[in-house]
Write a protein that holds these residues in place. Structure first.
Motif, PDB file in Angstrom:
ATOM      1  N   MET A 192      46.289  36.453  31.197  1.00  0.00           N
ATOM      2  CA  MET A 192      44.887  37.063  31.225  1.00  0.00           C
ATOM      3  C   MET A 192      45.442  38.108  32.042  1.00  0.00           C
ATOM      4  O   MET A 192      45.737  38.468  33.298  1.00  0.00           O
ATOM      5  N   SER A 193      44.095  39.359  31.569  1.00  0.00           N
ATOM      6  CA  SER A 193      44.639  40.659  31.919  1.00  0.00           C
ATOM      7  C   SER A 193      43.859  41.071  33.459  1.00  0.00           C
ATOM      8  O   SER A 193      42.435  40.741  33.520  1.00  0.00           O
ATOM      9  N   ILE A 194      44.107  41.965  34.240  1.00  0.00           N
ATOM     10  CA  ILE A 194      43.252  41.895  35.394  1.00  0.00           C
ATOM     11  C   ILE A 194      42.892  43.079  35.348  1.00  0.00           C
ATOM     12  O   ILE A 194      43.275  44.415  34.919  1.00  0.00           O
ATOM     13  N   THR A 195      41.520  43.562  35.951  1.00  0.00           N
ATOM     14  CA  THR A 195      41.111  45.096  36.535  1.00  0.00           C
ATOM     15  C   THR A 195      41.146  45.349  37.253  1.00  0.00           C
ATOM     16  O   THR A 195      40.971  44.841  38.415  1.00  0.00           O
ATOM     17  N   LEU A 196      42.142  46.612  38.126  1.00  0.00           N
ATOM     18  CA  LEU A 196      42.042  46.783  38.484  1.00  0.00           C
ATOM     19  C   LEU A 196      41.563  48.468  39.096  1.00  0.00           C
ATOM     20  O   LEU A 196      40.461  48.795  37.959  1.00  0.00           O
ATOM     21  N   SER A 197      40.360  48.733  40.446  1.00  0.00           N
ATOM     22  CA  SER A 197      39.790  50.010  40.739  1.00  0.00           C
ATOM     23  C   SER A 197      41.028  50.781  40.461  1.00  0.00           C
ATOM     24  O   SER A 197      42.237  50.836  40.361  1.00  0.00           O
ATOM     25  N   PRO A 198      40.714  52.555  40.081  1.00  0.00           N
ATOM     26  CA  PRO A 198      40.658  53.530  39.959  1.00  0.00           C
ATOM     27  C   PRO A 198      42.461  53.319  41.212  1.00  0.00           C
ATOM     28  O   PRO A 198      43.903  54.149  40.927  1.00  0.00           O
ATOM     29  N   ALA A 199      42.261  53.410  41.822  1.00  0.00           N
ATOM     30  CA  ALA A 199      42.734  53.779  43.444  1.00  0.00           C
ATOM     31  C   ALA A 199      44.000  52.790  43.208  1.00  0.00           C
ATOM     32  O   ALA A 199      45.429  52.503  44.085  1.00  0.00           O
ATOM     33  N   LYS A 200      43.366  51.110  43.192  1.00  0.00           N
ATOM     34  CA  LYS A 200      44.933  50.254  42.518  1.00  0.00           C
ATOM     35  C   LYS A 200      45.166  50.288  41.648  1.00  0.00           C
ATOM     36  O   LYS A 200      46.912  50.459  41.578  1.00  0.00           O
ATOM     37  N   ALA A 201      45.041  50.997  40.189  1.00  0.00           N
ATOM     38  CA  ALA A 201      45.294  51.486  39.350  1.00  0.00           C
ATOM     39  C   ALA A 201      46.631  52.237  39.854  1.00  0.00           C
ATOM     40  O   ALA A 201      47.878  52.488  39.498  1.00  0.00           O
ATOM     41  N   ARG A 202      46.042  53.564  40.440  1.00  0.00           N
ATOM     42  CA  ARG A 202      47.093  54.520  40.500  1.00  0.00           C
ATOM     43  C   ARG A 202      48.403  53.959  41.712  1.00  0.00           C
ATOM     44  O   ARG A 202      49.277  54.566  41.607  1.00  0.00           O
ATOM     45  N   ALA A 205      48.828  41.242  40.986  1.00  0.00           N
ATOM     46  CA  ALA A 205      48.450  40.123  41.203  1.00  0.00           C
ATOM     47  C   ALA A 205      47.745  40.210  43.392  1.00  0.00           C
ATOM     48  O   ALA A 205      46.475  39.248  44.166  1.00  0.00           O
ATOM     49  N   HIS A 206      48.782  40.982  44.034  1.00  0.00           N
ATOM     50  CA  HIS A 206      48.279  41.000  45.136  1.00  0.00           C
ATOM     51  C   HIS A 206      47.621  41.905  46.381  1.00  0.00           C
ATOM     52  O   HIS A 206      46.794  42.323  46.513  1.00  0.00           O
ATOM     53  N   LEU A 207      47.512  42.822  45.018  1.00  0.00           N
ATOM     54  CA  LEU A 207      46.253  44.208  44.953  1.00  0.00           C
ATOM     55  C   LEU A 207      45.262  43.371  44.923  1.00  0.00           C
ATOM     56  O   LEU A 207      44.384  44.040  44.921  1.00  0.00           O
ATOM     57  N   THR A 208      44.870  42.376  43.669  1.00  0.00           N
ATOM     58  CA  THR A 208      43.259  41.958  43.901  1.00  0.00           C
ATOM     59  C   THR A 208      43.191  41.431  44.825  1.00  0.00           C
ATOM     60  O   THR A 208      41.366  41.105  45.056  1.00  0.00           O
ATOM     61  N   GLU A 209      43.370  40.932  46.166  1.00  0.00           N
ATOM     62  CA  GLU A 209      42.907  41.314  47.344  1.00  0.00           C
ATOM     63  C   GLU A 209      42.691  41.547  48.084  1.00  0.00           C
ATOM     64  O   GLU A 209      42.622  41.146  49.114  1.00  0.00           O
ATOM     65  N   LEU A 210      43.453  42.553  47.598  1.00  0.00           N
ATOM     66  CA  LEU A 210      42.846  43.540  49.302  1.00  0.00           C
ATOM     67  C   LEU A 210      41.745  44.620  48.943  1.00  0.00           C
ATOM     68  O   LEU A 210      41.248  44.546  47.425  1.00  0.00           O
ATOM     69  N   ASP A 250      40.559  48.804  48.865  1.00  0.00           N
ATOM     70  CA  ASP A 250      41.138  49.481  48.211  1.00  0.00           C
ATOM     71  C   ASP A 250      40.919  51.182  50.031  1.00  0.00           C
ATOM     72  O   ASP A 250      42.712  50.830  49.973  1.00  0.00           O
ATOM     73  N   GLY A 251      40.230  50.451  50.177  1.00  0.00           N
ATOM     74  CA  GLY A 251      40.166  50.976  51.920  1.00  0.00           C
ATOM     75  C   GLY A 251      41.844  50.384  52.718  1.00  0.00           C
ATOM     76  O   GLY A 251      42.626  51.060  53.555  1.00  0.00           O
ATOM     77  N   GLY A 252      42.323  48.904  51.985  1.00  0.00           N
ATOM     78  CA  GLY A 252      42.934  48.334  53.063  1.00  0.00           C
ATOM     79  C   GLY A 252      44.507  48.228  52.310  1.00  0.00           C
ATOM     80  O   GLY A 252      45.449  47.972  52.833  1.00  0.00           O
ATOM     81  N   ILE A 253      44.784  49.017  51.430  1.00  0.00           N
ATOM     82  CA  ILE A 253      46.239  49.301  50.452  1.00  0.00           C
ATOM     83  C   ILE A 253      47.205  49.772  51.321  1.00  0.00           C
ATOM     84  O   ILE A 253      48.277  49.455  51.843  1.00  0.00           O
ATOM     85  N   GLN A 254      46.575  51.160  52.058  1.00  0.00           N
ATOM     86  CA  GLN A 254      47.851  51.494  53.074  1.00  0.00           C
ATOM     87  C   GLN A 254      48.030  51.548  54.680  1.00  0.00           C
ATOM     88  O   GLN A 254      49.546  50.860  54.733  1.00  0.00           O
ATOM     89  N   ALA A 255      47.628  50.631  54.469  1.00  0.00           N
ATOM     90  CA  ALA A 255      47.489  49.803  55.996  1.00  0.00           C
ATOM     91  C   ALA A 255      47.614  48.065  55.542  1.00  0.00           C
ATOM     92  O   ALA A 255      48.973  47.961  56.833  1.00  0.00           O
ATOM     93  N   GLU A 256      48.433  47.578  54.156  1.00  0.00           N
ATOM     94  CA  GLU A 256      48.214  46.486  54.053  1.00  0.00           C
ATOM     95  C   GLU A 256      49.950  46.665  53.715  1.00  0.00           C
ATOM     96  O   GLU A 256      51.300  46.286  54.024  1.00  0.00           O
ATOM     97  N   LEU A 257      50.315  47.864  52.758  1.00  0.00           N
ATOM     98  CA  LEU A 257      51.890  47.960  51.845  1.00  0.00           C
ATOM     99  C   LEU A 257      52.238  49.050  52.497  1.00  0.00           C
ATOM    100  O   LEU A 257      53.248  48.926  52.128  1.00  0.00           O
ATOM    101  N   GLY A 258      51.559  50.095  53.047  1.00  0.00           N
ATOM    102  CA  GLY A 258      52.356  51.272  53.477  1.00  0.00           C
ATOM    103  C   GLY A 258      52.451  51.947  51.429  1.00  0.00           C
ATOM    104  O   GLY A 258      51.693  51.678  50.661  1.00  0.00           O
ATOM    105  N   ASP A 259      52.474  53.733  51.676  1.00  0.00           N
ATOM    106  CA  ASP A 259      52.318  53.859  50.332  1.00  0.00           C
ATOM    107  C   ASP A 259      53.400  53.871  49.531  1.00  0.00           C
ATOM    108  O   ASP A 259      54.149  53.283  50.137  1.00  0.00           O
ATOM    109  N   PRO A 260      53.449  54.247  48.387  1.00  0.00           N
ATOM    110  CA  PRO A 260      53.997  53.364  47.388  1.00  0.00           C
ATOM    111  C   PRO A 260      55.757  53.563  47.363  1.00  0.00           C
ATOM    112  O   PRO A 260      56.222  52.895  47.299  1.00  0.00           O
ATOM    113  N   VAL A 261      56.174  55.233  48.015  1.00  0.00           N
ATOM    114  CA  VAL A 261      56.877  55.906  48.074  1.00  0.00           C
ATOM    115  C   VAL A 261      58.089  54.356  49.159  1.00  0.00           C
ATOM    116  O   VAL A 261      59.544  53.876  49.213  1.00  0.00           O
TER     117      VAL A 261
END
Length: 323
Positions: A1-11, A37-42, A44-55
């Motif tokens: 099953m494919s998951i559709t992510l927003s542009p911010a999450k996909a990036r 799968a975890h990103l679908t629960e967040l 867009d504005g809370g990605i950085q706060a929850e996970l930090g930057d990608p690096v």
């Protein structure tokens, strides 16, 4: 099953995948799927706060999993570090309120911003018809450059992510921000100047009483018919209405018919020896119209005075200087 992510999450997901590119593909894709799968629960504005930057996320994952940090790549190491730094700043922008709503507008307008400010810094008249910038008084050239820059901007921010493309879109955004700062700190003229004083640059050029330059002279006979005349001053010198460099260019370029004189082009008539006749008026001038194209200069519209006591209202010889 494919998951559709927003542009911010996909990036974000793609940048984590890049950070883990040294891991075996099967292991890396398993990690990316769990993160997806975890990103679908967040939000867009809370990605950085929850996970930090990608690096930081990738580094923390390596530490928790007991993995070694990626080996330094001599050839691309500096480029990758610089790109990663830009990615971090870009993700910080993603956390701003309403940035996801503003971002598409920014992508479509940053190309226009770069081209417009460049026109303002390099062209005497950056806009003939706002908002299309002009180059060498040609709006078509500006429109082509804006279209190309806009296409390039959208292509850089396409859905198919790539490290080089990520670096390119960050650099292009930095250039646009720099152009915006220049436009704010050094406002550029957005309309064609109402008056350009040629005499400030060419002291020998004819001037009217109000200080504006005289470019052409029209003569009429006693019956009001336009005539061609040779004009001289009191010392017998040819009366010249254009800047001296125009006549010099005409003498040194006998094969060129149309010469630029600042506000358009001029074509001189020549004698039997091929020499220009500089004081034969009216000059054959063409000026720029509103669309940036050249059109022949039209004679002015005015009423001719009559001789005193002339019952038949015979027109008097008149010489009229126009700008």
């Amino acid at each position: 099953m494919s998951i559709t992510l927003s542009p911010a999450k996909a990036r974000y997901l793609e940048q984590v995948r890049v950070q883990l590119s040294d891991l075996p593909e099967e292991e890396r894709e398993e990690i990316v799927q769990d993160l997806e799968a975890h990103l679908t629960e967040l939000d867009d504005g809370g990605i950085q706060a929850e996970l930090g930057d990608p690096v930081a996320f990738a580094a923390e994952f390596r530490t928790s999993a007991g993995l070694d940090q990626p080996a330094r790549r001599p050839r691309w190491g500096a480029v990758r570090r610089f790109r990663d730094r830009l990615d971090v700043e870009a993700h910080r922008l993603d956390s701003f309120a309403h940035w996801q709503m503003i971002r598409p507008i920014w992508i479509w307008t940053r190309g226009w911003l770069v081209v417009s400010v460049f026109a303002g810094l390099t062209q005497e008249t950056p806009f003939l018809r706002f908002p299309i910038p002009s180059f060498e008084f040609q709006s078509a050239v500006g429109a082509t450059l804006v279209a190309s820059a806009t296409w390039f901007s959208v292509w850089l921010d396409g859905t198919r992510r790539h490290p080089v493309r990520d670096l390119g879109t960050s650099l292009f955004s930095m250039t646009a921000v720099f152009a915006l700062m220049i436009g704010i700190l050094s406002p550029i003229s957005l309309t064609k100047p109402q008056h350009f004083d040629e005499s400030a640059f060419y002291p020998g050029q004819l001037m009217a009483a109000d200080g504006t330059p005289v470019e052409n002279i029209y003569a009429y006979d006693l019956e009001g018919n336009p005539v061609e005349v040779l004009l001289f001053d009191q010392a017998g010198r040819p009366l010249l209405s254009l800047a001296t460099y125009v006549y010099e260019d005409a003498e040194f370029n006998p094969g060129v018919d149309e010469l630029d004189y600042g506000n358009g082009s001029v074509t001189f008539q020549r004698d039997q020896f091929g020499r220009i006749i500089p004081n034969l008026y009216p000059l054959q001038l063409s000026t720029y119209d509103e669309s940036g194209g050249l059109a022949p200069m039209q004679p002015p519209s005015f009423g001719l005075p009559t001789l005193e006591g002339d019952q038949q209202a015979t027109p008097r010889t008149t010489i009229r200087a126009v700008e």
